[in-house]
Design a protein around this motif. Structure first.
Motif, short mmCIF file in Angstrom:
data_model
loop_
_atom_site.label_atom_id
_atom_site.label_comp_id
_atom_site.label_asym_id
_atom_site.label_seq_id
_atom_site.Cartn_x
_atom_site.Cartn_y
_atom_site.Cartn_z
N THR A 162 48.45 55.03 42.59
CA THR A 162 47.71 53.77 42.38
C THR A 162 47.60 53.56 40.94
O THR A 162 47.14 52.68 40.48
CB THR A 162 46.27 53.97 42.70
OG1 THR A 162 45.55 55.14 42.20
CG2 THR A 162 46.06 53.97 44.25
N ALA A 184 53.78 53.81 39.15
CA ALA A 184 54.24 52.92 40.37
C ALA A 184 55.39 52.17 39.99
O ALA A 184 56.23 51.87 40.84
CB ALA A 184 53.20 51.89 40.81
N PRO A 217 49.25 52.22 37.81
CA PRO A 217 50.35 51.20 37.59
C PRO A 217 51.61 51.61 36.79
O PRO A 217 52.86 51.27 37.33
CB PRO A 217 49.75 49.94 36.70
CG PRO A 217 48.18 50.24 36.95
CD PRO A 217 48.19 51.67 37.17
N LEU A 239 47.25 47.33 42.58
CA LEU A 239 47.43 47.83 41.26
C LEU A 239 46.58 46.83 40.34
O LEU A 239 46.57 47.43 39.20
CB LEU A 239 48.77 47.91 41.03
CG LEU A 239 49.76 48.64 42.15
CD1 LEU A 239 51.30 48.72 41.35
CD2 LEU A 239 49.43 50.05 41.77
#
Length: 496
Positions: free
Chosen positions: A126, A131, A128, A69
């Motif tokens: 992927t 996620a 940030p 990340l």
């Protein structure tokens, strides 16, 4: 593991010791499980799967945040120490009442469902923001649901005679799960697989999350076979009017749990024993921070100092093996000694162990080249080529630290019960999460320490890094000794 001690056994679970002694008495402690119902064995399996999946994720977390990340050491450490880990602790405190309200199976399914979704997001995205918001935070909620429900299941599905050994097995399974997770962590990283699935190429860290996801999915059929529609599983249904929905009841339960938690602290604030225990747990938090660094600092440190994909998982497994063996033995040998004294002894041993990592590596080169180095490096760790002195130093440090942990960790929560006013043992026991919360907040600074003393690019000053950890560990025994007159209370039937 110390992390295992985050789960405490309620006072009512303590049963009188068996009358039989010697080998017969020892074997008798285990044979009481011969007639255990299937649900108890399923609970043991669930615990192993949950904790193994959690441990694999925990070891991978900081590497995933930085490598996949793009977060810096500082940001990754802060996210783990100040967001992920504390969120788990807070949600765990709230999860107990939810379990009481909706039942064991529903809570199990809810937690595993949330974890399955969160792990899937962490593997596939992927971005940030996505996620963290849809992966990391929900995972903290899902993982938190597992702690109180497993303790409740162990109690519900065991008889009075079985409970003592059942909770001991739960504790041992945590360490077994941690040990297995270490092997999985090292194995997946050593393979360095380059997989392509319809254009999707998972990184080694996403592959590790994939293993955790597979273990999570295995939990669904395991939970399915738990006894359904038991008394606890009907509580929410019976307590609601026909018009009220399931999720409305869950929301009310969470609100009630939050209010109960706040009421607990308001009630305790006026008691002197509360402040004694708070100071006691504050010092223990420094030891918990040293334990937590094995997951949140050791992976990066190993890659940067001992070589890429250093088998730090197997190294950390030394702790799990020793705790399984030492904790019951030391507990039996020291049961007549006051908990406070044993905690001091254990904390001193732990701090001494960390100072091993501060010593010059040259001192350990002969050991690395000896039969001991060969056995540790080439046989156990499966290394090729020369054995780095830090492997020897780490093994010695973890061995000494494990001895200290076996002394202090079980006694921390026993002392909480000893210091509690009569009838408030459970309330004081609920504060047992504080040391981990303190440790997690402290470990949030680890990213700055790594970036300063052992950066990804540049010279690694490992001795300085570990000196700070050793000094932090020393806060515990020094503080416990200096504030002994204020903190310690007499313990019935024990020598102070």
């Amino acid at each position: 593991m110390a992390e295992a001690s985050e789960e405490t056994v309620p006072a009512e679970e303590i049963v009188a010791p068996a009358l039989a002694t010697g080998v017969r008495g020892f074997i008798g402690k285990f044979t009481v499980l011969r007639g255990a119902q299937r649900d108890l064995w399923l609970t043991f399996l669930i615990k192993f799967l949950i904790y193994t999946a959690y441990s694999v994720t925990n070891k991978t977390m900081v590497l995933w945040l930085s490598k996949d990340l793009g977060f810096s050491d500082q940001a990754a450490g802060a996210l783990v120490g100040w967001v992920w880990a504390p969120a788990m602790t807070v949600f765990t405190l709230l999860a107990g009442s939810l379990t009481d309200a909706i039942g064991l199976r529903r809570t199990f399914f809810l937690g595993v469902g949330i974890c399955t979704f969160a792990r899937s997001v962490m593997i596939l995205t992927t971005g940030p923001t996505l996620a963290l918001v849809c992966g990391l935070l929900p995972l903290a909620i899902g993982e938190a649901l597992g702690t109180p429900v497993l303790l409740a299941a162990t109690r519900v599905y065991s008889t009075t005679a079985q409970r003592s050994i059942a909770f001991s097995i739960i504790y041992a399974l945590m360490n077994v799960g941690y040990f297995v997770a270490g092997y999985v962590f090292d194995f997946i990283r050593s393979l360095d697989l380059h997989i392509s699935i319809s254009g999707f190429q998972p990184t080694p860290h996403e592959q590790l999350f994939g293993v955790s996801l597979a273990l999570e999915i295995l939990l669904f059929p395991t939970i399915y076979f738990l006894r359904r529609e038991s008394g606890p599983d009907r509580r929410l249904k019976d307590s609601q009017s026909p018009r009220s929905g399931f999720w409305t009841g869950v929301a009310r339960t969470v609100q009630k749990s939050s209010n109960d938690t706040l009421a607990l602290f308001r009630r305790l604030i006026g008691q002197s024993g509360f402040y004694r225990l708070l100071v006691f747990f504050l010092f223990i938090g420094f030891l918990k921070a040293i334990f937590l660094q094995m997951d949140y600092v050791f992976p990066k440190f190993g890659d940067r100092e001992m070589g890429l994909h250093a088998p730090v998982g197997k190294l950390a497994g030394i702790n799990a093996i020793l705790i399984i063996v030492l904790a019951p033995v030391i507990g039996a040998l020291t049961q007549r000694i006051a908990s406070y004294r044993i905690v001091i002894i254990g904390s001193i041993i732990c701090a001494v162990g960390v100072f091993i990592m501060v010593l010059p590596t040259d001192w350990f080169v002969p050991a690395a080249n000896s039969a001991l180095g060969h056995a540790l490096g080439h046989v156990y760790l499966q290394l090729t080529g020369p054995v780095h002195p830090y492997y020897i130093m780490s093994a010695i440090y973890l061995t000494i630290f494990s001895v200290g942990e076996a002394f202090y960790s079980p006694r921390v929560y026993e002392y909480a019960a000893a210091i509690a006013p009569p009838g408030q043992e459970a309330s004081y026991g609920a504060l047992a999460y504080i040391p981990f919360l303190v440790g997690k907040v402290l470990i949030g600074t680890s990213g700055w320490l790594l970036a300063t003393f052992c950066p990804e690019h540049g010279e690694c000053h490992a001795g300085s890094l570990w000196l700070i950890f050793a000094l932090a560990a020393s806060v515990a025994p020094i503080g416990l000794l200096l504030f002994r007159r204020y903190i310690q209370v007499p313990e019935a039937g024990r020598q102070g």
